[in-house]
Design a protein around this motif. Structure first.
Motif, mmCIF file in Angstrom:
data_model
loop_
_atom_site.group_PDB
_atom_site.id
_atom_site.type_symbol
_atom_site.label_atom_id
_atom_site.label_comp_id
_atom_site.label_asym_id
_atom_site.label_seq_id
_atom_site.Cartn_x
_atom_site.Cartn_y
_atom_site.Cartn_z
ATOM 1 N N THR A 118 0.808 -1.218 0.000
ATOM 2 C CA THR A 118 0.000 0.000 0.000
ATOM 3 C C THR A 118 0.838 1.263 0.000
ATOM 4 O O THR A 118 0.333 2.330 -0.355
ATOM 5 C CB THR A 118 -0.907 0.037 1.246
ATOM 6 O OG1 THR A 118 -0.093 0.105 2.428
ATOM 7 C CG2 THR A 118 -1.782 -1.209 1.315
ATOM 8 N N GLN A 121 1.672 2.756 2.551
ATOM 9 C CA GLN A 121 1.207 3.546 3.681
ATOM 10 C C GLN A 121 2.042 3.269 4.919
ATOM 11 O O GLN A 121 2.250 2.115 5.292
ATOM 12 C CB GLN A 121 -0.263 3.221 3.971
ATOM 13 C CG GLN A 121 -0.903 4.121 5.007
ATOM 14 C CD GLN A 121 -2.395 3.847 5.153
ATOM 15 O OE1 GLN A 121 -2.874 2.778 4.803
ATOM 16 N NE2 GLN A 121 -3.126 4.815 5.684
ATOM 17 N N ARG A 147 -5.471 -1.241 6.709
ATOM 18 C CA ARG A 147 -5.867 0.123 7.042
ATOM 19 C C ARG A 147 -5.966 0.304 8.556
ATOM 20 O O ARG A 147 -5.538 1.314 9.116
ATOM 21 C CB ARG A 147 -7.203 0.439 6.377
ATOM 22 C CG ARG A 147 -7.573 1.913 6.408
ATOM 23 C CD ARG A 147 -8.917 2.163 5.768
ATOM 24 N NE ARG A 147 -9.015 1.553 4.450
ATOM 25 C CZ ARG A 147 -10.129 1.587 3.719
ATOM 26 N NH1 ARG A 147 -11.203 2.209 4.181
ATOM 27 N NH2 ARG A 147 -10.168 1.020 2.537
#
Length: 486
Positions: free
Chosen positions: A242, A244, A322
């Protein structure tokens, strides 16, 4: 027939009934269990035995580091390690003088202590019971655990043999395993570092060597911190699917926001909708979004256990990455380092996956299929660090004692591949689907049953519940645990 009943002497009492415990693993989870059992006072010498190959108890892999650059990613006042005394660690930091020796610990209104300090705190908590003999530390790795004559037989890797009535598996996270493509292409190449956390693991990396870190979670940021602390100044690239990074902690103190236990969501979608609604509420109220994720953490076990198996799988498949980026947050010190390194152009993050690896004499060339369009870019680095986290899918195969127990049908993997299957009472679930009454799974290995079980407060609470169950069990056997060295 003549029957004669002889009176018993007044000082003769029935043989004592005891519940003796062998704890496999002496990190935070194992040390907490041993301490709580010993505090109760129902155990004699050698009744509580901890198998742990490290020299001390309480640190384990998570905290047993001497590197001063590795800090807790949670403020000290949230490290509620001692049931009944939630501020024990904060008070100890001041009383021991450790806080005075670490002025960099204070950040954004909180104390983010060195991990080694927390390990020292835990060692001090368990030491009085080691000194008295109510807890015995067997400094060996448990190699084999089996049933023998109705009891558990535990054998260590250096000859110790222990018979016990109850076994608690508290070995923590399994070791990491590099992605297959890296292992296949760089097997035996010293430039692939499969675990950056052990002391000295990054020592050979030169100050001007470019580094590719596969993974972008807290372990990857730990590696970055260690590298910079030892004078490394070259480019570091973090690669993940991702791209992230973990989010930062919020400054100041605040209460968790959101009640997810009223009409507990029973689907992954309804859970996501509830979280989004709570985030909108805190945004309008001017509160940090971190307050919602702290509420999710506190209520996480009840939320997880209310979800059907198929919805738990959806959560893991669609929401896990997430959630983890917001749940496992950076300490202020690491957040400041990341911001500084990005501004200087020395830290980059990239989203994608490795599709080819070619080791060269000077550098390793890696082809990366980048997101979102799959364009392949070529990246060269002197070193590759695998920071993809523990290999939970191989938790049983990584330890011979667990593999033996699985082969005997005494335990099995949990349905999600997060650890070992257990019931809501933390009892291991055997191959036949029934719980094993005298075999408990403690700490992160029980995440499949409890969901949220990686933080210190959650592990401490589970340890307390297990201890209450153990204390309620009684076995009509003698009090002596046999320990012999071969």
């Amino acid at each position: 027939m003549l029957r004669i009943t002889l009176p018993l002497p007044k000082d003769v009492t029935p043989a004592p009934t005891t519940s003796r415990v062998a704890i496999i693993g002496g990190g935070f989870t194992g040390a907490s269990l041993a301490r709580l059992l010993a505090v109760n006072g129902q155990y004699g010498p050698d009744d509580i035995v901890v198998f742990e190959s490290r020299a001390g108890l309480g640190g384990g892999l998570a905290y047993g580091t001497r590197n001063p650059s590795l800090r807790l990613n949670v403020a000290a006042h949230r490290m509620r390690a001692v049931p009944g005394d939630p501020q024990a660690f904060v008070h100890w930091l001041s009383a021991s003088g450790r806080l005075d020796l670490d002025p960099d610990a204070v950040g954004d209104g909180g104390i983010y202590a060195r991990r080694a300090d927390f390990a020292a705190f835990m060692a001090e908590q368990i030491q009085p019971f080691l000194d008295r003999g109510s807890v015995r530390h067997v400094r060996e790795r448990a190699e084999r655990i089996c049933r023998r004559h109705g009891r558990w037989q535990i054998e260590g890797d250096r000859g110790a043999s222990v018979q016990s009535d109850i076994v608690v598996i508290a070995t923590g996270h399994p070791p990491p395993t590099p992605p297959d493509l890296l292992s296949d292409s760089l097997g035996g190449d010293a430039r692939l570092i499969s675990d950056p956390l052990p002391s000295g693991a990054l020592q050979a990396i030169g100050p001007d060597d470019k580094v590719l870190v596969v993974g972008a979670g807290l372990t990857a940021l730990d590696a970055l911190g260690v590298l910079r602390a030892k004078g490394h100044c070259a480019e570091v690239t973090l690669l993940s699917r991702t791209g992230q990074l973990p989010q930062p902690q919020a400054s100041g103190d605040f209460a968790p926001h959101g009640d997810f236990l009223i009409g507990v969501p029973n689907t992954a979608l309804s859970l996501l909708e509830r979280v989004r609604f709570a985030l909108e509420e805190v945004t309008e109220a001017g509160l940090p979004w971190q307050s919602v994720f702290d509420a999710l953490r506190h209520q996480g076990q009840a939320i997880w256990q209310a979800l059907p198996l198929v919805e738990q799988r959806r959560v893991l498949r669609h929401l896990r990455r997430r959630f983890e980026a917001h749940r496992f947050r950076m300490s202020p010190q690491i957040a400041e380092l990341v911001e500084r390194e990005r501004a200087a152009g020395r830290l980059r993050s990239r989203a994608g996956r490795i599709v080819a690896v070619r080791p060269g004499h000077a550098e390793i060339v890696v082809d990366i299929a980048t997101k979102p369009h799959g364009i392949v870019v070529r990246h060269a680095a002197r070193w590759i660090i695998a920071a993809t986290g523990p290999d939970h899918g191989n938790v049983i195969g990584s330890q011979s004692c667990l593999a033996d127990m699985e082969g005997s049908g005494l335990l099995r993997k949990d349905p999600h591949g997060l650890g070992i299957a257990c019931d809501e009472d933390s009892r291991a679930v055997a191959r036949d689907g029934y719980p094993v009454e005298d075999l408990f799974i403690a700490g992160p290995l029980a995440r499949g049953a409890f969901g949220e079980l990686t933080g210190v407060p959650e592990i401490a609470a589970q340890a307390e519940r297990i201890v209450q169950q153990v204390l309620a069990m009684r076995f009509a056997t003698t009090r002596t645990i046999t320990i012999r060295s071969l």
